[in-house]
Design an enzyme around this catalytic site. Structure first.
Site, PDB file in Angstrom:
ATOM      1  N   HIS A 182       1.939   4.644  -2.816  1.00 51.53           N
ATOM      2  CA  HIS A 182       2.084   6.087  -2.580  1.00 51.53           C
ATOM      3  C   HIS A 182       3.496   6.561  -2.948  1.00 51.53           C
ATOM      4  O   HIS A 182       3.674   7.583  -3.619  1.00 51.53           O
ATOM      5  CB  HIS A 182       1.834   6.412  -1.102  1.00 51.53           C
ATOM      6  CG  HIS A 182       0.423   6.206  -0.646  1.00 51.53           C
ATOM      7  ND1 HIS A 182      -0.662   6.668  -1.366  1.00 51.53           N
ATOM      8  CD2 HIS A 182      -0.087   5.603   0.462  1.00 51.53           C
ATOM      9  CE1 HIS A 182      -1.776   6.354  -0.722  1.00 51.53           C
ATOM     10  NE2 HIS A 182      -1.457   5.711   0.376  1.00 51.53           N
ATOM     11  N   HIS A 185       0.842  -1.208   0.000  1.00 49.58           N
ATOM     12  CA  HIS A 185       0.000   0.000   0.000  1.00 49.58           C
ATOM     13  C   HIS A 185       0.877   1.258   0.000  1.00 49.58           C
ATOM     14  O   HIS A 185       0.691   2.156  -0.832  1.00 49.58           O
ATOM     15  CB  HIS A 185      -0.913  -0.021   1.227  1.00 49.58           C
ATOM     16  CG  HIS A 185      -1.811   1.170   1.329  1.00 49.58           C
ATOM     17  ND1 HIS A 185      -3.117   1.159   0.893  1.00 49.58           N
ATOM     18  CD2 HIS A 185      -1.601   2.425   1.811  1.00 49.58           C
ATOM     19  CE1 HIS A 185      -3.666   2.348   1.109  1.00 49.58           C
ATOM     20  NE2 HIS A 185      -2.756   3.132   1.661  1.00 49.58           N
ATOM     21  N   GLU A 186       1.810   1.313   0.934  1.00 49.65           N
ATOM     22  CA  GLU A 186       2.658   2.507   1.038  1.00 49.65           C
ATOM     23  C   GLU A 186       3.614   2.624  -0.142  1.00 49.65           C
ATOM     24  O   GLU A 186       3.963   3.732  -0.548  1.00 49.65           O
ATOM     25  CB  GLU A 186       3.447   2.474   2.355  1.00 49.65           C
ATOM     26  CG  GLU A 186       2.579   2.477   3.613  1.00 49.65           C
ATOM     27  CD  GLU A 186       1.629   3.675   3.684  1.00 49.65           C
ATOM     28  OE1 GLU A 186       1.951   4.732   3.089  1.00 49.65           O
ATOM     29  OE2 GLU A 186       0.578   3.566   4.335  1.00 49.65           O
TER      30      GLU A 186
END
Length: 420
Positions: free
Chosen positions: A22, A18-19
């Protein structure tokens, strides 16, 4: 211990992916990413590569990418501040020493008149030797050093807030998107190992100590008819067997290019409708191919996204209550049950959790990715940005409410697991 390790690994991977979404889009957009962190709390491990510090923290309950411009800068150099300057070969400032100046004997000591670390990238100050006011240009990758820790300055064009609405939207959306992508990849791996369910009129894996295997049926047998009923698909087999509990059925099968008849006595069990259904202990046939695995990954990812949205709709409309939600304790408990059932079951569970994480993060709630996306959409509709201070207050309140909801859900989990 096995459950704990499995939970840490699963959530570690989900959060890391997920990170990473980003991080990679932010870097592609030219945003300075100071830190990529898995977990919260004290640092257990850190390594700096390029301009980003990669850290592993103590509490495995989340993660973050610290992007320049999202929060106020770490240091504010004010007039009258005494600092030290180190220069590169172009005589541009490469390091700004904020304190402990005695540890940097080669630094040029300056008393600050003005400092602009974002737009003009210049420091004006009085030389400590002759008192002359001098203008010192900054290198775009200059660092300021606080308590002997270096932090790179963030020119305005490297900050999150200075990027276009499209770049900011994609940077935020990339996190949940990576969770959906991860789920797809997991399902493809699962189907590559397990095989993709097929509707061919063949028998898949047979379950030990059940009627099919006891009667002499084999995996891979092609079913031509049952009794006098022609069979054209796996669903035909299931339908006919389900409608005949505790019955003697005659299977006409083809095996090794030869037909034969085998009598099978069905067992009975209660079906979803509450009525008795027949069963013989056979799974659907599967097929192994890369294309089939890709299609299975797409369809399974779509199915669970749709199921998650249906569940959220039921929660919003009141069809289900908060007591039906599961938090960390509930997820830990379910993971323990799946771990005992084998690797493939855990793999499926991890894909479901990844989709769940992506959907939850896209909810238009403050402090979540969906809330941040909503602010960008509102900014686009208004034609001007929202006051950063007000946005921060909304996110803070939203975070507090989310923590309260987490406490309620966790208490529900404890009651379900330990008190019932």
């Amino acid at each position: 211990m096995e459950t704990f390790i499995s939970v840490v690994i699963i959530f570690g991977v989900l959060i890391a992916i997920h990170e990473f979404g980003h991080l990679i889009v932010a870097k592609k957009s030219g945003i300075l990413c100071r830190e990529y962190a898995i977990g919260f709390g004290p640092k257990l491990f850190s390594i700096k590569k390029g301009e980003t510090v990669y850290t592993l923290r103590l509490l495995p309950i989340g993660g973050f990418v610290r992007m320049a411009g999202e929060d106020p800068e770490i240091i504010d150099i004010k007039p009258g501040h005494r600092i030290g300057l180190l220069f590169n070969h172009q005589q541009h400032v490469s390091k700004i020493i904020i304190n402990h100046l005695d540890k940097y004997p080669d630094a040029k000591l300056v008393t600050v008149e003005t400092a602009d670390l974002e737009k003009d990238l210049v420091i004006k100050g009085y030389d400590s030797e002759d008192g002359e006011l001098i203008e010192y240009p900054l290198d775009r990758e200059a660092e300021y050093v606080v308590d002997e820790q270096a932090f790179q300055i963030a020119p305005l064009d490297r900050q999150f807030s200075s990027k276009t609405k499209t770049a900011r939207f994609l940077t935020i959306f990339a996190g949940p998107f990576m969770n959906f992508l991860l789920a797809f990849v997991i399902f493809v791996v699962y189907f590559s190992i397990q095989g993709v369910p097929s509707n061919a009129p063949k028998l898949g894996q047979l379950v030990e100590n059940n009627p099919a295997i006891q009667a002499g049926l084999h995996q891979g047998d092609r079913v031509i008819q049952i009794d006098e009923q022609p069979i054209n698909a796996w669903q035909d087999i299931m339908t006919y067997v389900n409608h005949h509990p505790n019955s003697l059925l005659t299977f006409t099968i083809e095996r090794n290019n030869q037909q034969q008849k085998i009598d099978v006595k069905t067992n009975a069990r209660k079906g979803p409708s509450g009525k008795q259904e027949g069963f013989i202990g056979v799974y659907a046939p599967t097929k192994h191919s890369f294309v089939a695995s890709l299609k299975g990954g797409v369809s399974q990812t779509y199915f669970w996204i749709k199921q998650e949205l249906v569940g959220l709709k039921m929660l919003v409309t009141g069809a289900v209550g908060l007591d039906q939600l599961s938090g960390p304790v509930g997820i830990y408990n379910v993971t323990g049950q799946f771990v005992s059932q084998g690797f493939l079951i855990v793999l499926n569970w991890a894909a479901f959790l990844s989709i769940n994480l992506g959907i939850i993060n896209l909810l238009p709630l403050p402090a979540l990715d969906g809330g941040r996306l909503l602010f960008i959409i509102v900014e686009a509709l208004r034609g001007k940005p929202i006051d950063p201070q007000r946005e921060s207050i909304v996110h803070f309140i939203g975070f507090a409410l989310l923590m309260l909801l987490m406490v309620v859900v966790t208490w529900n989990d404890i009651q379900k697991v330990f008190l019932h």
